[in-house]
Design a protein around this motif. Structure first.
Motif, PDB file in Angstrom:
ATOM      1  N   TRP A   7       0.842  -1.198   0.000  1.00 15.43           N
ATOM      2  CA  TRP A   7       0.000   0.000   0.000  1.00 15.43           C
ATOM      3  C   TRP A   7       0.874   1.243   0.000  1.00 15.43           C
ATOM      4  O   TRP A   7       1.837   1.341   0.762  1.00 15.43           O
ATOM      5  N   ILE A   8       0.543   2.210  -0.845  1.00 18.47           N
ATOM      6  CA  ILE A   8       1.220   3.506  -0.894  1.00 18.47           C
ATOM      7  C   ILE A   8       0.190   4.558  -0.495  1.00 18.47           C
ATOM      8  O   ILE A   8      -0.882   4.642  -1.101  1.00 18.47           O
ATOM      9  N   ASP A   9       0.495   5.349   0.507  1.00 23.51           N
ATOM     10  CA  ASP A   9      -0.453   6.368   0.960  1.00 23.51           C
ATOM     11  C   ASP A   9      -0.625   7.427  -0.123  1.00 23.51           C
ATOM     12  O   ASP A   9       0.322   8.121  -0.477  1.00 23.51           O
ATOM     13  N   GLY A  10      -1.834   7.549  -0.638  1.00 24.49           N
ATOM     14  CA  GLY A  10      -2.124   8.518  -1.680  1.00 24.49           C
ATOM     15  C   GLY A  10      -2.951   9.693  -1.209  1.00 24.49           C
ATOM     16  O   GLY A  10      -3.392  10.510  -2.010  1.00 24.49           O
ATOM     17  N   LEU A 108      -0.692   6.791  -9.124  1.00 28.16           N
ATOM     18  CA  LEU A 108      -1.478   6.182  -8.060  1.00 28.16           C
ATOM     19  C   LEU A 108      -2.854   6.831  -7.988  1.00 28.16           C
ATOM     20  O   LEU A 108      -2.964   8.056  -7.987  1.00 28.16           O
ATOM     21  N   VAL A 109      -3.893   6.023  -7.949  1.00 22.91           N
ATOM     22  CA  VAL A 109      -5.250   6.521  -7.717  1.00 22.91           C
ATOM     23  C   VAL A 109      -5.815   5.759  -6.532  1.00 22.91           C
ATOM     24  O   VAL A 109      -5.769   4.522  -6.497  1.00 22.91           O
ATOM     25  N   GLU A 110      -6.329   6.511  -5.560  1.00 23.10           N
ATOM     26  CA  GLU A 110      -6.838   5.899  -4.333  1.00 23.10           C
ATOM     27  C   GLU A 110      -8.293   6.291  -4.104  1.00 23.10           C
ATOM     28  O   GLU A 110      -8.639   7.466  -4.133  1.00 23.10           O
ATOM     29  N   GLY A 122     -22.647   2.661   6.626  1.00 18.42           N
ATOM     30  CA  GLY A 122     -21.331   2.971   7.174  1.00 18.42           C
ATOM     31  C   GLY A 122     -20.235   2.063   6.644  1.00 18.42           C
ATOM     32  O   GLY A 122     -19.051   2.294   6.906  1.00 18.42           O
ATOM     33  N   ALA A 123     -20.598   1.020   5.903  1.00 23.52           N
ATOM     34  CA  ALA A 123     -19.601   0.135   5.300  1.00 23.52           C
ATOM     35  C   ALA A 123     -18.932   0.868   4.142  1.00 23.52           C
ATOM     36  O   ALA A 123     -19.605   1.491   3.323  1.00 23.52           O
ATOM     37  N   THR A 124     -17.610   0.830   4.083  1.00 19.67           N
ATOM     38  CA  THR A 124     -16.885   1.544   3.036  1.00 19.67           C
ATOM     39  C   THR A 124     -15.816   0.666   2.405  1.00 19.67           C
ATOM     40  O   THR A 124     -15.491  -0.401   2.914  1.00 19.67           O
ATOM     41  N   ASN A 125     -15.267   1.177   1.301  1.00 18.38           N
ATOM     42  CA  ASN A 125     -14.264   0.468   0.513  1.00 18.38           C
ATOM     43  C   ASN A 125     -13.043   1.355   0.329  1.00 18.38           C
ATOM     44  O   ASN A 125     -13.179   2.520  -0.062  1.00 18.38           O
ATOM     45  N   THR A 126     -11.873   0.795   0.584  1.00 18.08           N
ATOM     46  CA  THR A 126     -10.625   1.512   0.372  1.00 18.08           C
ATOM     47  C   THR A 126      -9.720   0.642  -0.489  1.00 18.08           C
ATOM     48  O   THR A 126      -9.408  -0.492  -0.122  1.00 18.08           O
ATOM     49  N   PHE A 127      -9.331   1.191  -1.638  1.00 18.77           N
ATOM     50  CA  PHE A 127      -8.503   0.446  -2.582  1.00 18.77           C
ATOM     51  C   PHE A 127      -7.754   1.432  -3.456  1.00 18.77           C
ATOM     52  O   PHE A 127      -8.065   2.626  -3.474  1.00 18.77           O
ATOM     53  N   GLN A 128      -6.755   0.936  -4.179  1.00 14.94           N
ATOM     54  CA  GLN A 128      -6.003   1.815  -5.062  1.00 14.94           C
ATOM     55  C   GLN A 128      -5.516   1.076  -6.293  1.00 14.94           C
ATOM     56  O   GLN A 128      -5.316  -0.142  -6.274  1.00 14.94           O
ATOM     57  N   ALA A 129      -5.345   1.873  -7.351  1.00 12.11           N
ATOM     58  CA  ALA A 129      -4.734   1.405  -8.591  1.00 12.11           C
ATOM     59  C   ALA A 129      -3.345   2.000  -8.675  1.00 12.11           C
ATOM     60  O   ALA A 129      -3.173   3.208  -8.491  1.00 12.11           O
ATOM     61  N   GLN A 130      -2.367   1.151  -8.936  1.00 13.63           N
ATOM     62  CA  GLN A 130      -0.987   1.593  -9.114  1.00 13.63           C
ATOM     63  C   GLN A 130      -0.577   1.255 -10.547  1.00 13.63           C
ATOM     64  O   GLN A 130      -0.366   0.092 -10.870  1.00 13.63           O
TER      65      GLN A 130
END
Length: 189
Positions: A7-10, A108-110, A122-130
């Motif tokens: 994971w890269i913090d974006g 990077l897109v987060e 309240g359920a959420t999704n966290t993901f990214q494209a590198q």
């Protein structure tokens, strides 16, 4: 194929104000990318978890996911790290940035804590494209949940500009749930 989770913090990148079924408009890439026999220098970011080398229908792209990846039905030329039906006006943010130095940069897109469309639980999704400078793609699924609607598909894969060639990792009605999952797509030729 599965890869090492990295994971890269974006969160410090440029924030996009996207609503339901919207896209960023064309964004120049900081490097050229070889993509299924073409050279790409720009892309569009869709609110529904996709990147598009062909801007048409990128915002509403998930509405077209009925056949999986690849599909000649637009949008085409996509990177789908967790393409579903999201509403960042309920929850979450979308950022993009470039990290690293040539010749090893990553665009990077987060999607950070975005909710599924019409999901106020309240359920959420966290993901990214590198998107890496060598043309490879890494999808980092930090925390993703199935769509509570249950009928909207989730697509994970990459596709050519024409939509006739691609690699599908997952295509699931209702989605998938995962934590700290990394998926790699080698440079497409």
């Amino acid at each position: 194929h599965q890869a090492t989770y990295d994971w890269i913090d974006g969160s410090a990148g440029t924030q996009l104000a996207l609503g339901v079924e919207q896209d960023s408009g064309v964004i120049p890439l900081p490097f050229s990318v070889a993509w299924y026999g073409t050279t790409q220098t720009e892309l569009t970011i869709g609110s529904n978890g996709i990147l598009c080398f062909v801007a048409a229908n990128c915002g509403i792209g998930v509405s077209y996911f009925t056949d999986g990846i690849p599909s000649p039905t637009g949008p085409n030329g996509i990177i789908a790290c967790y393409a579903s039906y999201f509403d960042s006006t309920i929850s979450g943010t979308i950022h993009y940035s470039t990290v690293g130095v040539a010749p090893s940069r990553t665009f990077l897109v987060e999607w950070d804590a975005v909710a599924h469309y019409e999901d106020y639980s309240g359920a959420t999704n966290t993901f990214q494209a590198q998107l890496r400078e060598d043309g490879s793609v890494r999808c980092m699924l930090q925390h993703v949940v199935a769509d509570p609607n249950g009928s909207r598909p989730v697509g994970v894969g990459v596709e050519s500009i024409s939509g006739d060639v691609g690699v599908q990792f997952a295509f699931a009605p209702g989605g998938i749930a995962a934590d700290d999952l990394a998926i790699a797509f080698d440079p497409p030729t």
